[in-house]
Scaffold this motif. Structure first.
Motif, PDB file in Angstrom:
ATOM      1  N   GLN A  56       8.349  18.434 -93.113  1.00  0.00           N
ATOM      2  CA  GLN A  56       8.824  17.169 -93.718  1.00  0.00           C
ATOM      3  C   GLN A  56       9.601  17.470 -94.992  1.00  0.00           C
ATOM      4  N   LEU A  57       9.013  18.379 -95.827  1.00  0.00           N
ATOM      5  CA  LEU A  57       9.677  18.717 -97.098  1.00  0.00           C
ATOM      6  C   LEU A  57      11.010  19.415 -96.863  1.00  0.00           C
ATOM      7  N   LEU A  58      11.036  20.288 -95.852  1.00  0.00           N
ATOM      8  CA  LEU A  58      12.275  21.009 -95.543  1.00  0.00           C
ATOM      9  C   LEU A  58      13.363  20.021 -95.123  1.00  0.00           C
ATOM     10  N   SER A  59      13.010  19.090 -94.242  1.00  0.00           N
ATOM     11  CA  SER A  59      13.987  18.091 -93.795  1.00  0.00           C
ATOM     12  C   SER A  59      14.465  17.272 -94.993  1.00  0.00           C
ATOM     13  N   TYR A  60      13.510  16.854 -95.813  1.00  0.00           N
ATOM     14  CA  TYR A  60      13.856  16.034 -96.974  1.00  0.00           C
ATOM     15  C   TYR A  60      14.864  16.770 -97.873  1.00  0.00           C
ATOM     16  N   ASN A  61      14.544  18.043 -98.187  1.00  0.00           N
ATOM     17  CA  ASN A  61      15.409  18.794 -99.103  1.00  0.00           C
ATOM     18  C   ASN A  61      16.769  19.085 -98.492  1.00  0.00           C
ATOM     19  N   ILE A  62      16.778  19.405 -97.199  1.00  0.00           N
ATOM     20  CA  ILE A  62      18.064  19.678 -96.536  1.00  0.00           C
ATOM     21  C   ILE A  62      18.912  18.405 -96.558  1.00  0.00           C
ATOM     22  N   ALA A  63      18.292  17.274 -96.243  1.00  0.00           N
ATOM     23  CA  ALA A  63      19.039  16.011 -96.225  1.00  0.00           C
ATOM     24  C   ALA A  63      19.560  15.686 -97.626  1.00  0.00           C
ATOM     25  N   LYS A  64      18.745  15.978 -98.631  1.00  0.00           N
ATOM     26  CA  LYS A  64      19.154  15.692-100.009  1.00  0.00           C
ATOM     27  C   LYS A  64      20.353  16.569-100.399  1.00  0.00           C
ATOM     28  N   LEU A  65      20.265  17.849-100.041  1.00  0.00           N
ATOM     29  CA  LEU A  65      21.377  18.754-100.372  1.00  0.00           C
ATOM     30  C   LEU A  65      22.655  18.359 -99.628  1.00  0.00           C
ATOM     31  N   ARG A  66      22.495  17.756 -98.458  1.00  0.00           N
ATOM     32  CA  ARG A  66      23.671  17.324 -97.688  1.00  0.00           C
ATOM     33  C   ARG A  66      24.166  15.942 -98.132  1.00  0.00           C
ATOM     34  N   GLY A  67      23.481  15.362 -99.106  1.00  0.00           N
ATOM     35  CA  GLY A  67      23.928  14.075 -99.648  1.00  0.00           C
ATOM     36  C   GLY A  67      23.666  12.904 -98.714  1.00  0.00           C
ATOM     37  N   CYS A  68      22.642  13.006 -97.866  1.00  0.00           N
ATOM     38  CA  CYS A  68      22.379  11.921 -96.899  1.00  0.00           C
ATOM     39  C   CYS A  68      21.577  10.800 -97.556  1.00  0.00           C
ATOM     40  N   ASP A  69      21.656   9.635 -96.947  1.00  0.00           N
ATOM     41  CA  ASP A  69      20.892   8.482 -97.428  1.00  0.00           C
ATOM     42  C   ASP A  69      19.495   8.561 -96.798  1.00  0.00           C
ATOM     43  N   ILE A  70      18.595   9.247 -97.480  1.00  0.00           N
ATOM     44  CA  ILE A  70      17.336   9.686 -96.858  1.00  0.00           C
ATOM     45  C   ILE A  70      16.458   8.536 -96.380  1.00  0.00           C
ATOM     46  N   ASP A  71      16.295   7.522 -97.208  1.00  0.00           N
ATOM     47  CA  ASP A  71      15.380   6.442 -96.815  1.00  0.00           C
ATOM     48  C   ASP A  71      15.978   5.519 -95.763  1.00  0.00           C
ATOM     49  N   LYS A  72      17.300   5.575 -95.646  1.00  0.00           N
ATOM     50  CA  LYS A  72      17.937   4.667 -94.673  1.00  0.00           C
ATOM     51  C   LYS A  72      18.959   5.434 -93.852  1.00  0.00           C
ATOM     52  N   PRO A  73      18.498   6.288 -92.960  1.00  0.00           N
ATOM     53  CA  PRO A  73      19.434   7.081 -92.161  1.00  0.00           C
ATOM     54  C   PRO A  73      20.327   6.208 -91.287  1.00  0.00           C
ATOM     55  N   LYS A  74      21.505   6.736 -90.991  1.00  0.00           N
ATOM     56  CA  LYS A  74      22.450   5.917 -90.226  1.00  0.00           C
ATOM     57  C   LYS A  74      21.906   5.592 -88.839  1.00  0.00           C
ATOM     58  N   ASN A  75      22.264   4.448 -88.348  1.00  0.00           N
ATOM     59  CA  ASN A  75      21.938   3.969 -86.987  1.00  0.00           C
ATOM     60  C   ASN A  75      20.455   3.678 -86.743  1.00  0.00           C
ATOM     61  N   LEU A  76      19.609   3.878 -87.728  1.00  0.00           N
ATOM     62  CA  LEU A  76      18.169   3.712 -87.489  1.00  0.00           C
ATOM     63  C   LEU A  76      17.625   2.464 -88.176  1.00  0.00           C
ATOM     64  N   ALA A  77      16.414   2.108 -87.792  1.00  0.00           N
ATOM     65  CA  ALA A  77      15.674   1.056 -88.487  1.00  0.00           C
ATOM     66  C   ALA A  77      14.207   1.403 -88.359  1.00  0.00           C
ATOM     67  N   LYS A  78      13.410   0.898 -89.261  1.00  0.00           N
ATOM     68  CA  LYS A  78      11.999   1.278 -89.276  1.00  0.00           C
ATOM     69  C   LYS A  78      11.235   0.659 -88.121  1.00  0.00           C
ATOM     70  N   SER A  79      11.540  -0.576 -87.845  1.00  0.00           N
ATOM     71  CA  SER A  79      10.727  -1.286 -86.867  1.00  0.00           C
ATOM     72  C   SER A  79      11.626  -1.586 -85.670  1.00  0.00           C
ATOM     73  N   VAL A  80      11.324  -0.977 -84.521  1.00  0.00           N
ATOM     74  CA  VAL A  80      12.259  -1.038 -83.399  1.00  0.00           C
ATOM     75  C   VAL A  80      11.813  -2.127 -82.427  1.00  0.00           C
ATOM     76  N   THR A  81      12.275  -3.336 -82.680  1.00  0.00           N
ATOM     77  CA  THR A  81      11.808  -4.465 -81.878  1.00  0.00           C
ATOM     78  C   THR A  81      12.798  -4.844 -80.786  1.00  0.00           C
ATOM     79  N   VAL A  82      13.606  -3.855 -80.359  1.00  0.00           N
ATOM     80  CA  VAL A  82      14.450  -4.064 -79.174  1.00  0.00           C
ATOM     81  C   VAL A  82      14.115  -2.984 -78.162  1.00  0.00           C
ATOM     82  N   GLU A  83      14.440  -3.253 -76.895  1.00  0.00           N
ATOM     83  CA  GLU A  83      14.133  -2.271 -75.842  1.00  0.00           C
ATOM     84  C   GLU A  83      15.093  -1.096 -75.879  1.00  0.00           C
TER      85      GLU A  83
END
Ligand code: F6R
Length: 609
Positions: free
Chosen positions: A582-609
């Protein structure tokens, strides 16, 4: 997906709604909007992009209104754009609605509204049909119009409706999408989830499927599908608003990674008595029940499914009962063999994942006993299960699941130990050895977290790679899948996990000079086999990061870098080994400048099929 908020009272509706939407951004964040009643009209403001865009755009509007609805979107029908953003309106703009879910028969309804009623649609969304249906049926009675519209709709919906001709009302309906009502003093609220309301209220009504709620500033009435009023107990929220704040961490994900020792401690200790025996409290799984089951079925999605993989291993080992496991979206459509001798375990952080919920209903219809492992109290999965084994992770806000996963794992161990010991097939010395190991996990995890600096250094070496492989055997294989999912979802690196022994059956063809491989080798009994697998990829030029238990230093001969976890029983390593990943992913994403808490195309609660 999507979050809705509504307010009726004497406060500043737009501020209250936008503030609430920010707490729901985890549900979707590609566009947002509000509809506010003002001077006999409804004003709609909606914009593509984050809620900050909406907030900036309405900053000088001074609505001075106490009635409104708002929405944060995760696009399903129609790309993210201003026009597709919610709220949507009927033709004369007297009605505005926000919607979370999917209207399955929207094409049919849209064609009917165009053909028979000459309605002109402005967006590509399924939602717009709801606004036009309500508009079509409106004849001076908003509640009646909403009932008539809902009668025509198939699918999943949590909706909020306001009407300029009845500004003293806010109406909400729920079917298969979450909806709660907040009860204030001289004001009332609707929302898709509790955190949106915590700043204002602690008293909540949990709305059930097919219920319609009519809110005025001083009253809330709930009606069933037959338009009969129903009574509801008030649910009092015990956790506070701070639990849903970042608390000085750069991201919710990092905060939640660091909350794992506490979550695991709580999840374990709330279920143990002073003699180390598991107490089920509200759960009614007796010895007779357990003896009746001839099979366990675990069903979940994504990260929760990976917790299920560990659950399968450990339940089969300790409770000696065959366990099948499936991702929920597959389970539903393949007529699985489930009957009244099946214990069906649904794992879901949110308790609102539509695929998991549908699989649960399918299993229930076939007679299975439903036990869910859930984080959100009162969620749909929790409510529709016979029994719930709650995780004590606290609210998980980051889209990438971390503390929910490790607490789900803890529940899997407890369920397996309970089943094995209650059936009398697990030696009690072995039982207590496991309990002792589990009790040590929170402290050992703190030690893992102390290595965050080392993990960051490793991330610096590798963050520019575009392809990563995760390999492992046995329980390490399950954690490889989770490590790989975490990396791809937040850093957008193309990552792939495979059981290490399976590499040579095809995938090894992709290993070449400089390919990055993360090799999990925490299982003592498989350690040498893993060293051989590491050698195989090294021989083809891979750069390897090894993950092993302290003391297993032989791995340093093979791997380029090594991360160690504290020594522990092989069977409980998943609780520790996932955290450096988890920490490795977090740090890699941070170094790549990604929006960590809100990744593209995703949502926390997937209420569609
Ligand atoms: C990944 C992640 C998802 C969820 C999945 C199921 O980090 O969070 O894969 O695990 O969407 O969600 P729940 O557990 O809410 O059913």
């Amino acid at each position: 997906m999507c979050g809705i908020v509504g307010y009726i009272g004497d406060g500043n509706a737009s501020d209250i709604i936008i503030e609430g939407l920010k707490k729901l951004e985890y549900r979707g964040y590609d566009s947002s909007g509000i509809a506010i009643y003002k001077n006999g009209k409804i004003e709609v403001h909606k914009y593509k992009g984050r809620i900050a865009n909406l907030e900036a755009a309405v900053a000088n509007e001074h609505f001075n209104s106490g009635v409104g609805i708002g929405h944060t979107r995760w696009a399903t029908h129609g790309a993210p754009s201003d026009v597709n953003a919610h709220p949507h309106s009927n033709t004369d703009h007297s009605i505005a609605i926000v919607h979370n879910g999917i209207i399955e028969n929207y094409v049919e309804l849209r064609e009917w509204l165009i053909r028979e009623h000459g309605i002109v649609f402005v967006s590509e969304t399924d939602t717009e049909v709801i606004a036009h249906l309500i508009g079509l049926y409106y004849d001076g009675d908003l509640v009646d119009a909403v009932y008539k519209a809902v009668d025509k709709m198939r699918g999943a919906y949590g909706i909020g409706v306001i009407c300029s001709k009845e500004p003293d009302k806010l109406i909400a309906v729920r079917k298969d999408s979450p909806l709660v009502v907040g009860l204030g003093e001289g004001c009332n609220f609707i929302a898709s989830d509790i955190p949106a309301l915590l700043k204002h209220v602690r008293s909540i009504y949990l709305i059930e499927n097919n219920e319609t709620v009519v809110l005025t500033k001083n009253d809330v009435k709930i009606y069933n599908a037959d338009r009969k009023e129903v009574k509801r107990d008030v649910f009092h929220v015990t956790w506070d608003e701070d639990a849903a704040e970042k608390d000085g961490y750069d991201h919710f994900m990092l905060k939640e990674i660091y909350e794992q020792p506490k979550g695991l401690y709580e999840t374990l200790n709330r279920r143990l008595d002073e003699n180390g025996m598991i107490k089920l409290d509200g759960i009614s799984l007796t010895k007779e029940d357990l003896e009746k089951f001839n099979k366990v079925y675990i069903v979940a999605c994504g990260t929760a499914y990976h917790a299920g993989l560990v659950g399968k291993y450990i339940i089969e080992k300790l409770a000696k009962i065959p366990v099948e496991i499936d991702v929920a979206s597959e389970f539903r459509y393949r007529d699985p063999f489930v009957d009244d001798r099946t214990l069906f375990i649904a794992i879901s952080q949110s308790g609102e994942t539509l695929d998991t919920l549908a699989a649960l209903r399918e299993a229930k219809n076939k007679g299975a006993r439903i036990l869910s492992v859930c984080n959100v109290v009162g969620s749909s999965v929790a409510r529709e299960s016979d029994d719930v084994f709650y995780t004590w992770a606290g609210p998980e806000i980051a889209v990438a699941s971390t503390k929910a996963f490790t607490t789900q794992l803890m529940c899997m161990y407890l369920i397996a130990l309970y089943m094995g010991s209650t059936k009398g097939i697990l030696d009690m010395d072995v039982y207590h050895r496991y309990i002792d190991e589990l009790k040590q996990i929170p402290d050992k995890l703190k030690k893992v977290l102390e290595q965050a600096g080392n993990v960051m250094e490793i991330a610096k070496d590798f963050y520019k790679r575009e392809q990563v492989f995760f390999i492992g055997r046995g329980l390490d294989s399950a954690i490889s899948f989770e490590g790989s999912l975490k990396l791809k979802e937040i850093s957008y690196i193309n990552s792939f996990a495979i059981a290490a022994g399976e590499l040579k059956h095809g995938t090894i063809a992709l290993i070449e000079q400089g390919t990055m491989v993360i090799a999990l080798a925490t299982q003592d009994r498989l350690f040498e086999k893993m060293l051989s697998n590491i050698q195989e990829v090294k021989a083809r030029g891979a750069t390897v990061i090894g993950l092993a238990k302290e003391g297993n230093v032989d791995i340093e001969q093979q791997a380029n870098k090594v991360i160690y976890i504290p020594d522990c029983m092989d069977e409980v390593t998943p609780l520790l080994s996932v955290v450096p990943l988890q920490l490795l992913s977090y740090n890699i994403a941070k170094l790549r400048g990604c929006d960590i808490d809100k990744p593209k195309n995703l949502a926390k609660s997937v209420t569609v099929e």
